[in-house]
Design a protein around this motif. Structure first.
Motif, mmCIF file in Angstrom:
data_model
loop_
_atom_site.group_PDB
_atom_site.id
_atom_site.type_symbol
_atom_site.label_atom_id
_atom_site.label_comp_id
_atom_site.label_asym_id
_atom_site.label_seq_id
_atom_site.Cartn_x
_atom_site.Cartn_y
_atom_site.Cartn_z
ATOM 1 N N SER A 98 -23.121 15.030 5.131
ATOM 2 C CA SER A 98 -23.580 14.405 3.886
ATOM 3 C C SER A 98 -22.459 14.340 2.858
ATOM 4 N N ARG A 99 -21.685 15.405 2.742
ATOM 5 C CA ARG A 99 -20.577 15.420 1.780
ATOM 6 C C ARG A 99 -19.426 14.533 2.259
ATOM 7 N N HIS A 100 -19.248 14.477 3.582
ATOM 8 C CA HIS A 100 -18.207 13.610 4.131
ATOM 9 C C HIS A 100 -18.497 12.148 3.825
ATOM 10 N N LEU A 101 -19.733 11.704 4.032
ATOM 11 C CA LEU A 101 -20.086 10.319 3.767
ATOM 12 C C LEU A 101 -19.948 9.990 2.283
ATOM 13 N N ALA A 102 -20.271 10.954 1.435
ATOM 14 C CA ALA A 102 -20.140 10.717 -0.005
ATOM 15 C C ALA A 102 -18.686 10.487 -0.390
ATOM 16 N N ARG A 103 -17.780 11.326 0.096
ATOM 17 C CA ARG A 103 -16.374 11.166 -0.269
ATOM 18 C C ARG A 103 -15.749 9.935 0.386
ATOM 19 N N LEU A 104 -16.266 9.546 1.551
ATOM 20 C CA LEU A 104 -15.698 8.411 2.275
ATOM 21 C C LEU A 104 -15.756 7.130 1.452
ATOM 22 N N GLN A 105 -16.707 7.046 0.535
ATOM 23 C CA GLN A 105 -16.832 5.872 -0.318
ATOM 24 C C GLN A 105 -15.605 5.662 -1.212
ATOM 25 N N LEU A 106 -14.786 6.705 -1.375
ATOM 26 C CA LEU A 106 -13.589 6.600 -2.206
ATOM 27 C C LEU A 106 -12.461 5.835 -1.521
ATOM 28 N N ALA A 107 -12.539 5.691 -0.200
ATOM 29 C CA ALA A 107 -11.510 4.945 0.522
ATOM 30 C C ALA A 107 -11.618 3.463 0.183
ATOM 31 N N ASP A 108 -10.475 2.787 0.125
ATOM 32 C CA ASP A 108 -10.470 1.339 -0.094
ATOM 33 C C ASP A 108 -10.517 0.575 1.222
ATOM 34 N N LEU A 109 -9.810 1.060 2.240
ATOM 35 C CA LEU A 109 -9.736 0.354 3.518
ATOM 36 C C LEU A 109 -9.463 1.367 4.621
ATOM 37 N N VAL A 110 -10.254 1.306 5.687
ATOM 38 C CA VAL A 110 -10.051 2.176 6.842
ATOM 39 C C VAL A 110 -9.177 1.453 7.856
ATOM 40 N N LEU A 111 -8.197 2.165 8.387
ATOM 41 C CA LEU A 111 -7.272 1.633 9.392
ATOM 42 C C LEU A 111 -7.579 2.284 10.734
ATOM 43 N N ASP A 112 -7.829 1.478 11.737
ATOM 44 C CA ASP A 112 -8.168 2.010 13.052
ATOM 45 C C ASP A 112 -6.904 2.399 13.815
ATOM 46 N N ALA A 142 -5.089 2.872 17.820
ATOM 47 C CA ALA A 142 -5.073 2.181 19.115
ATOM 48 C C ALA A 142 -4.130 2.958 20.039
ATOM 49 N N PRO A 143 -4.477 3.089 21.327
ATOM 50 C CA PRO A 143 -5.571 2.423 22.046
ATOM 51 C C PRO A 143 -6.915 3.141 21.989
ATOM 52 N N TYR A 144 -6.971 4.362 21.462
ATOM 53 C CA TYR A 144 -8.258 5.052 21.330
ATOM 54 C C TYR A 144 -8.672 4.908 19.879
ATOM 55 N N GLY A 145 -9.618 4.027 19.648
ATOM 56 C CA GLY A 145 -9.986 3.698 18.286
ATOM 57 C C GLY A 145 -11.109 4.549 17.725
ATOM 58 N N ALA A 146 -11.564 4.146 16.555
ATOM 59 C CA ALA A 146 -12.649 4.834 15.866
ATOM 60 C C ALA A 146 -13.983 4.508 16.530
ATOM 61 N N HIS A 147 -14.815 5.506 16.688
ATOM 62 C CA HIS A 147 -16.167 5.326 17.224
ATOM 63 C C HIS A 147 -17.168 5.783 16.172
ATOM 64 N N THR A 148 -17.531 7.055 16.162
ATOM 65 C CA THR A 148 -18.422 7.543 15.110
ATOM 66 C C THR A 148 -17.786 7.372 13.743
ATOM 67 N N THR A 149 -16.471 7.593 13.646
ATOM 68 C CA THR A 149 -15.816 7.440 12.346
ATOM 69 C C THR A 149 -15.873 6.009 11.847
ATOM 70 N N ALA A 150 -15.928 5.054 12.768
ATOM 71 C CA ALA A 150 -16.055 3.655 12.359
ATOM 72 C C ALA A 150 -17.444 3.368 11.809
ATOM 73 N N SER A 151 -18.482 3.838 12.490
ATOM 74 C CA SER A 151 -19.831 3.591 11.973
ATOM 75 C C SER A 151 -20.062 4.354 10.672
ATOM 76 N N ASP A 152 -19.455 5.534 10.535
ATOM 77 C CA ASP A 152 -19.521 6.261 9.257
ATOM 78 C C ASP A 152 -18.945 5.413 8.128
ATOM 79 N N ALA A 153 -17.778 4.833 8.373
ATOM 80 C CA ALA A 153 -17.125 4.036 7.343
ATOM 81 C C ALA A 153 -17.979 2.837 6.949
ATOM 82 N N LEU A 154 -18.503 2.123 7.945
ATOM 83 C CA LEU A 154 -19.299 0.936 7.645
ATOM 84 C C LEU A 154 -20.599 1.314 6.943
ATOM 85 N N TRP A 155 -21.222 2.410 7.347
ATOM 86 C CA TRP A 155 -22.445 2.839 6.678
ATOM 87 C C TRP A 155 -22.157 3.243 5.230
ATOM 88 N N ALA A 156 -20.976 3.809 4.986
ATOM 89 C CA ALA A 156 -20.571 4.184 3.632
ATOM 90 C C ALA A 156 -20.074 2.998 2.814
#
Length: 463
Positions: free
Chosen positions: A322-336, A338-352
């Motif tokens: 819960s606290r992680h998702l709250a702070r994640l909103q402070l990011a301007d742009l998430v950079l993925d 490669a070749p092993y990209g974001a999975h849960t961290t990607a959906s976290d970012a989009l949900w935030a």
């Protein structure tokens, strides 16, 4: 061999250029010590075909050992019964873990008039709220942590499980040895491992057409079972608290915040080169990374080698979700990565509500963020090459109006597009399970299962 893995977690890159040759040597040496397939997911230059070969090599001796016990157990599977389909989810992660966070709303949404849902847990009970919630999400929660593989397999078979769904693959503390005993008539590779488990373990892999296009079929021992949008579940019940102030999150008051909360082993020198070029091109910007005591010093040194002050790398401590998702909103742009990209961290970012740029490759592990972006209606954030990755990120960091428009689009799409619609997602998943069992009862051969995408009007906003 252990140093091969440890150097990735520590971001020790001095000999990084030698790794690809080492991997190919190990894949050719069938009598030597095999590299764990999970380790290869983050190695640049490893093809999908080589990932499959790695999984086959890894399981070869294990399957040979299991064959004797499998014959002795002699499980049978009555095909004529009707009624509810019994699903068995097998995992070590039925607690406060990324897999559980993604899947829990789907488990709760299963149609109990058609399915009886079992958990087979061989992980710890951490005593936290997620464990209690998961225990309630299943019709039957079986703790098999003290059972041997044979005992666990017998229990699954005695319970008459029709479809056994493995949520671990080759991730930490897995027990693929249970799958090798074949306790269920249909076995499925789902969610926990982004790749094939090799021959003889699972009949299907649940995926989508972006993550596993038809052209990649030969890279998988399993048959594709394709969901209509994104294979990754995630609901809309996760509330996000207001963002904290930047200072309390360790961020400077001003300046653009590039962010990547992927684990350190996913970082590569090539991706880090691009990130440092972005920091150089965007004055006062910072790169916000997940904290890692093993890697932080090395990453600061790598930044200095590229002419970037070490102070422009900000490391975030581990926090509850819960606290992680709250702070994640402070990011301007998430950079993925490669070749092993974001999975849960990607959906976290989009949900935030934070946009994400990704550069898909040819493997499952590299294509998940692209699938998420497709399902949420943001294909413009999927790029084709290194140059496009840099240019797209730089354009957004340099144009506040473009970034604001993108964030506004994301804020609308997260509640109206298919990505987080857990009811529609679960219904589609259940259709795949029904088709798997129907084909098994009819004695039909395995074939790709594919569900059509829903019409746009079928997607609805959250209540």
């Amino acid at each position: 061999m252990r140093s091969f893995n440890r150097s990735r977690h520590m971001c020790e890159w001095d000999d990084f250029h030698t790794r690809e040759a080492f991997v190919r040597e190990r894949l050719r040496d069938l009598d030597g010590e095999p590299i764990p397939p999970f380790w290869l997911l983050s190695e640049p230059g490893v093809s999908g075909r080589e990932h499959r070969a790695s999984s086959d090599i890894w399981m070869r001796k294990r399957l040979a050992l299991a064959a004797v016990e499998k014959e002795r157990l002699a499980f049978d599977f009555p095909a004529g019964e009707t009624g509810k389909i019994r699903l068995g989810y097998l995992s070590n992660d039925f607690h406060d873990h990324a897999t559980a966070l993604l899947l829990v709303e789907t488990l709760e949404a299963h149609d109990r008039s058609r399915f009886e849902v079992h958990a087979y847990s061989y992980g710890k009970d951490d005593g936290r709220e997620m464990r209690r919630r998961l225990a309630c999400a299943f019709d039957h929660f079986h703790d098999i942590s003290s059972n041997s593989d044979n005992e666990a397999a017998r229990r699954i078979n005695d319970d008459g499980i029709h479809i056994l769904i493995d949520l671990k693959g080759f991730t930490q503390n897995t027990r693929t040895s249970i799958l090798a005993l074949r306790p269920a008539p249909v076995q499925v590779n789902y969610l926990g491992y982004p790749g094939t488990l090799g021959a003889e373990l699972c009949d299907y892999i649940i995926s989508d057409s972006f993550v596993t296009p038809d052209s990649a079929a030969e890279d998988y021992a399993e048959t594709f079972a394709l969901l209509p949008h994104c294979y990754q579940p995630h609901g809309r019940k996760v509330l996000i608290d207001p963002a904290p102030d930047r200072a309390s999150a360790g961020l400077p008051i001003e300046g653009f915040v590039f962010c990547c909360f992927n684990q350190a082993f996913k970082l590569t020198p090539g991706i880090f080169d691009i990130w440092c070029r972005l920091l150089d091109a965007v004055p006062a910007s910072v790169l916000w990374l997940l904290g890692s005591s093993a890697a932080e010093g090395n990453l600061r040194n790598e930044a200095l080698k590229r002419g970037i002050a070490a102070s422009r790398l900000i490391f975030a401590p581990d926090l509850p979700q819960s606290r992680h998702l709250a702070r994640l909103q402070l990011a301007d742009l998430v950079l993925d990565t490669a070749p092993y990209g974001a999975h849960t961290t990607a959906s976290d970012a989009l949900w935030a509500g934070v946009p994400l740029i990704t550069w898909p490759g040819e493997t499952f592990a590299s294509r998940v963020a692209g699938s998420l972006l497709s399902a949420i209606g943001l294909p413009e954030l999927i790029v084709d090459c290194e140059d496009d990755y840099f240019e797209r990120a730089l354009a957004l960091a340099s144009n506040p109006n473009s970034l604001a428009g993108l964030r506004s689009k994301l804020a609308f799409n997260r509640l109206t597009t298919p990505l987080f619609d857990v009811e529609a997602y679960t219904a589609a998943l259940e259709k795949l399970y029904l088709e798997m069992w129907s084909r098994r009862r009819a004695g039909s051969p395995l074939t790709t299962l594919r569900l059509p995408a829903a019409r746009p009007e079928a997607t609805r906003p959250a209540p």
